[in-house]
Design an enzyme around this catalytic site. Structure first.
Site, PDB file in Angstrom:
ATOM      1  CG  HIS A 210      -2.071   0.911   1.275  1.00 55.72           C
ATOM      2  ND1 HIS A 210      -2.445   1.696   0.221  1.00 55.72           N
ATOM      3  CD2 HIS A 210      -2.907   1.229   2.292  1.00 55.72           C
ATOM      4  CE1 HIS A 210      -3.469   2.450   0.596  1.00 55.72           C
ATOM      5  NE2 HIS A 210      -3.770   2.200   1.857  1.00 55.72           N
ATOM      6  CG  HIS A 249      -4.505   0.731  -8.208  1.00 56.47           C
ATOM      7  ND1 HIS A 249      -5.831   0.694  -7.867  1.00 56.47           N
ATOM      8  CD2 HIS A 249      -3.945   1.672  -7.424  1.00 56.47           C
ATOM      9  CE1 HIS A 249      -6.067   1.594  -6.942  1.00 56.47           C
ATOM     10  NE2 HIS A 249      -4.946   2.193  -6.642  1.00 56.47           N
ATOM     11  CG  ASP A 305       2.713   4.258  -3.613  1.00 59.54           C
ATOM     12  OD1 ASP A 305       1.735   3.514  -3.593  1.00 59.54           O
ATOM     13  OD2 ASP A 305       2.884   5.198  -2.802  1.00 59.54           O
TER      14      ASP A 305
HETATM   15  C1  SDX Z   1      -1.554   2.194  -3.346  1.00 59.53           C
HETATM   16  O1  SDX Z   1      -6.249   0.837  -3.288  1.00 59.53           O
HETATM   17  C2  SDX Z   1      -5.770   2.031  -3.486  1.00 59.53           C
HETATM   18  O2  SDX Z   1      -6.431   2.912  -3.943  1.00 59.53           O
HETATM   19  C3  SDX Z   1      -4.320   2.188  -3.099  1.00 59.53           C
HETATM   20  C4  SDX Z   1      -3.673   3.507  -3.458  1.00 59.53           C
HETATM   21  C5  SDX Z   1      -4.291   4.671  -2.716  1.00 59.53           C
HETATM   22  O3  SDX Z   1      -4.187   5.798  -3.214  1.00 59.53           O
HETATM   23  O4  SDX Z   1      -4.782   4.445  -1.563  1.00 59.53           O
HETATM   24  O5  SDX Z   1      -3.782   3.741  -4.849  1.00 59.53           O
HETATM   25  C6  SDX Z   1      -2.199   3.501  -3.092  1.00 59.53           C
HETATM   26  O6  SDX Z   1      -1.492   1.389  -2.452  1.00 59.53           O
HETATM   27  C7  SDX Z   1      -1.055   1.882  -4.740  1.00 59.53           C
HETATM   28  C8  SDX Z   1      -0.447   0.430  -4.843  1.00 59.53           C
HETATM   29  C9  SDX Z   1       0.972   0.484  -4.269  1.00 59.53           C
HETATM   30  N1  SDX Z   1       1.527  -0.873  -4.226  1.00 59.53           N
HETATM   31  C10 SDX Z   1       2.513  -1.264  -5.028  1.00 59.53           C
HETATM   32  O7  SDX Z   1       2.971  -0.585  -5.944  1.00 59.53           O
HETATM   33  C11 SDX Z   1       3.066  -2.660  -4.728  1.00 59.53           C
HETATM   34  C12 SDX Z   1       3.180  -3.444  -6.028  1.00 59.53           C
HETATM   35  N2  SDX Z   1       1.818  -3.706  -6.546  1.00 59.53           N
HETATM   36  C13 SDX Z   1       1.293  -5.026  -6.276  1.00 59.53           C
HETATM   37  O8  SDX Z   1       1.624  -5.537  -5.016  1.00 59.53           O
HETATM   38  C14 SDX Z   1      -0.167  -5.141  -6.689  1.00 59.53           C
HETATM   39  O9  SDX Z   1      -0.296  -4.577  -7.933  1.00 59.53           O
HETATM   40  C15 SDX Z   1      -1.269  -4.599  -5.796  1.00 59.53           C
HETATM   41  C16 SDX Z   1      -1.147  -5.084  -4.409  1.00 59.53           C
HETATM   42  C17 SDX Z   1      -1.273  -3.109  -5.825  1.00 59.53           C
HETATM   43  C18 SDX Z   1      -2.565  -5.105  -6.383  1.00 59.53           C
HETATM   44  O10 SDX Z   1      -2.498  -6.489  -6.283  1.00 59.53           O
HETATM   45  P1  SDX Z   1      -3.567  -7.426  -6.931  1.00 59.53           P
HETATM   46  O11 SDX Z   1      -4.909  -6.790  -6.925  1.00 59.53           O
HETATM   47  O12 SDX Z   1      -3.405  -8.786  -6.326  1.00 59.53           O
HETATM   48  O13 SDX Z   1      -3.133  -7.492  -8.434  1.00 59.53           O
HETATM   49  P2  SDX Z   1      -3.914  -8.304  -9.469  1.00 59.53           P
HETATM   50  O14 SDX Z   1      -4.811  -9.302  -8.848  1.00 59.53           O
HETATM   51  O15 SDX Z   1      -4.519  -7.296 -10.390  1.00 59.53           O
HETATM   52  O16 SDX Z   1      -2.739  -9.133 -10.195  1.00 59.53           O
HETATM   53  C19 SDX Z   1      -2.977  -9.568 -11.518  1.00 59.53           C
HETATM   54  C20 SDX Z   1      -1.690 -10.210 -11.964  1.00 59.53           C
HETATM   55  C21 SDX Z   1      -1.186 -11.319 -11.048  1.00 59.53           C
HETATM   56  O17 SDX Z   1      -0.420 -12.188 -11.870  1.00 59.53           O
HETATM   57  P3  SDX Z   1      -1.146 -13.560 -12.439  1.00 59.53           P
HETATM   58  O18 SDX Z   1      -1.517 -14.355 -11.194  1.00 59.53           O
HETATM   59  O19 SDX Z   1      -2.354 -13.096 -13.242  1.00 59.53           O
HETATM   60  O20 SDX Z   1      -0.073 -14.223 -13.267  1.00 59.53           O
HETATM   61  O21 SDX Z   1      -0.645  -9.221 -11.988  1.00 59.53           O
HETATM   62  C22 SDX Z   1       0.398  -9.655 -11.123  1.00 59.53           C
HETATM   63  C23 SDX Z   1      -0.212 -10.619 -10.147  1.00 59.53           C
HETATM   64  O22 SDX Z   1       0.801 -11.491  -9.648  1.00 59.53           O
HETATM   65  N3  SDX Z   1       0.872  -8.435 -10.442  1.00 59.53           N
HETATM   66  C24 SDX Z   1       2.143  -8.066 -10.421  1.00 59.53           C
HETATM   67  C25 SDX Z   1       2.156  -6.845  -9.748  1.00 59.53           C
HETATM   68  N4  SDX Z   1       0.899  -6.511  -9.377  1.00 59.53           N
HETATM   69  C26 SDX Z   1       0.111  -7.521  -9.825  1.00 59.53           C
HETATM   70  N5  SDX Z   1       3.249  -8.658 -10.908  1.00 59.53           N
HETATM   71  C27 SDX Z   1       4.419  -7.990 -10.697  1.00 59.53           C
HETATM   72  N6  SDX Z   1       4.508  -6.793 -10.050  1.00 59.53           N
HETATM   73  C28 SDX Z   1       3.402  -6.213  -9.577  1.00 59.53           C
HETATM   74  N7  SDX Z   1       3.490  -5.026  -8.950  1.00 59.53           N
END
Ligand code: SDX
Length: 370
Positions: A210, A249, A305
């Site tokens: 997050h 996201h 971020d």
């Molecule tokens: C914030 O919610 C909000 O509004 C949050 C925020 C706010 O203003 O409050 O916007 C602020 O928290 C932004 C997010 C910051 N976090 C990061 O940058 C950390 C890296 N991001 C990931 O951890 C991830 O993208 C999440 C946690 C943000 C979202 O995770 P999800 O919902 O589990 O992602 P998804 O289900 O859409 O994933 C789909 C695919 C998966 O792969 P497959 O299983 O389909 O093969 O995408 C992959 C995931 O493994 N994936 C990533 C990835 N994020 C998703 N792979 C590599 N790197 C990533 N960052």
């Protein structure tokens, strides 16, 4: 239910109380946006100046809190300190538990808006072995914060950096039911004081998935070290050995509308501070993620971020303070949603229903026969 913020993840739309983030980032200020979020309407000139003076009026952090700050080891992570200090503030304002008292709630809102940046700056000064700088009522919100951090250092308080800081705070102000806002509502729904609820929300924001992602992005860029090392790193991402921090996201499956303004703020900051050597790596990562199938197929766009950490680092802010800045920006959003929750008599105490996946009933087994 909430009327505070609207997001359309597929279209990349973000509006605070109906106003597009693009217009607020270009024309508003952090305190004006916080008033809009908390009260629901853009303030008149008189309402804004009253709000600004009310926030300034509550800018005296109890001396005992400053003593607690001095008790933290200088190596403490700023978010661990801030989470504790926000909760500790609640013990100095016992009447803040009367959450049905509108006047008390307004005082708590002003105190949190005013004192969270002070706690942040004072902890920073403590971690650097420096004395604390008192808030300066002659300065606007963001300038006052930078002054409490950097004691009028002209380089670090260049007007373009002050305005970039204000834009960054606006861009972070609220984001619908994200992880930390949901915590603010969950905790707020059992009706403790708002200082304790903000402390819980801050703890949720701390996580690297997050708000802690901005610090993790800098870690990642530093570890990659050079553009030449990107292909090997991206292989590890595709093998799911590491995440591409600052990308992806829960809601946005398009370009985060905030990232565009963050890039503009970055350019403004780098014009003053000189470019950040990690920027080349960041730009290359972004161009790969926007073009390569693996990332396009998973809608992995840069989020809020991704660029913020580069900006904060160029402004001379230490890595472990990046999520503290996110906290300062997000506090008005948490308070807006807390106030809305209390006003909505239909919203009861948070009590998620579970999907039970455990055993059916079974009999106790004595130790001898286990
Ligand atoms: C914030 O919610 C909000 O509004 C949050 C925020 C706010 O203003 O409050 O916007 C602020 O928290 C932004 C997010 C910051 N976090 C990061 O940058 C950390 C890296 N991001 C990931 O951890 C991830 O993208 C999440 C946690 C943000 C979202 O995770 P999800 O919902 O589990 O992602 P998804 O289900 O859409 O994933 C789909 C695919 C998966 O792969 P497959 O299983 O389909 O093969 O995408 C992959 C995931 O493994 N994936 C990533 C990835 N994020 C998703 N792979 C590599 N790197 C990533 N960052």
């Amino acid at each position: 239910k909430s009327s505070v913020t609207y997001i359309d993840g597929d279209a990349g739309i973000l509006r605070y109380r109906g106003y597009p983030i693009e217009q607020l980032a270009e024309s508003s200020s952090q305190l004006e946006v916080s008033k809009l979020l908390i009260d629901g309407e853009l303030p008149s000139k008189e309402e804004l100046s009253k709000w600004i003076s009310d926030v300034k009026e509550h800018n005296s952090v109890p001396e005992e809190i400053n003593n607690i700050i001095k008790a933290f080891p200088v190596s403490s992570h700023a978010m661990g300190a801030l989470t504790s200090l926000e909760a500790a503030l609640s013990t100095f304002y016992p009447n803040s538990k009367n959450i049905t008292d509108e006047d008390e709630n307004y005082k708590s809102i002003c105190r949190l808006m005013s004192q969270v940046p002070i706690l942040a700056a004072n902890f920073y000064r403590h971690s650097q072995g420096l004395s604390f700088i008192a808030p300066d009522d002659s300065l606007d919100y963001s300038e006052n914060f930078l002054n409490m951090m950097f004691e009028g250092d002209n380089k670090k308080m260049h007007p373009d950096l002050v305005s970039a800081m204000d834009t960054l705070l606006i861009l972070h102000a609220d984001h619908e039911q994200n992880c930390s806002a949901s915590v603010m509502r969950n905790v707020g729904s059992s009706e403790p004081d708002p200082f304790s609820a903000v402390s819980a929300a801050t703890a949720a924001l701390y996580g690297p998935l997050h708000g802690g992602a901005n610090e993790a992005v800098l870690q990642m860029l530093t570890e990659i070290g050079s553009v030449e090392n990107i292909p090997a790193f991206m292989d590890k991402v595709k093998k799911k050995e590491v995440k591409l921090m600052g990308f992806g996201h829960r809601v946005y499956k398009a370009y985060d509308p905030r990232a565009k303004y963050l890039k503009e703020a970055a350019d403004k900051v780098f014009n003053v501070t000189g470019t950040n050597p990690l920027l080349d790596i960041a730009l290359e990562l972004e161009s790969i993620a926007l073009n390569e199938d693996y990332f396009v197929a998973r809608n992995l766009y840069p989020n809020v971020d991704f660029y913020s950490g580069l900006i904060y680092e160029s402004m001379g802010i230490p890595k472990d303070m990046f999520t503290v800045l996110f906290t300062i920006g997000r506090t008005p959003g948490w308070l807006a949603q807390w106030k809305e929750l209390l006003a909505d008599k239909d919203q009861k105490i948070a009590r998620p229903r579970q999907v039970y996946t455990g055993y059916d009933s079974r009999d106790y087994v004595n130790m001898e026969s286990r």
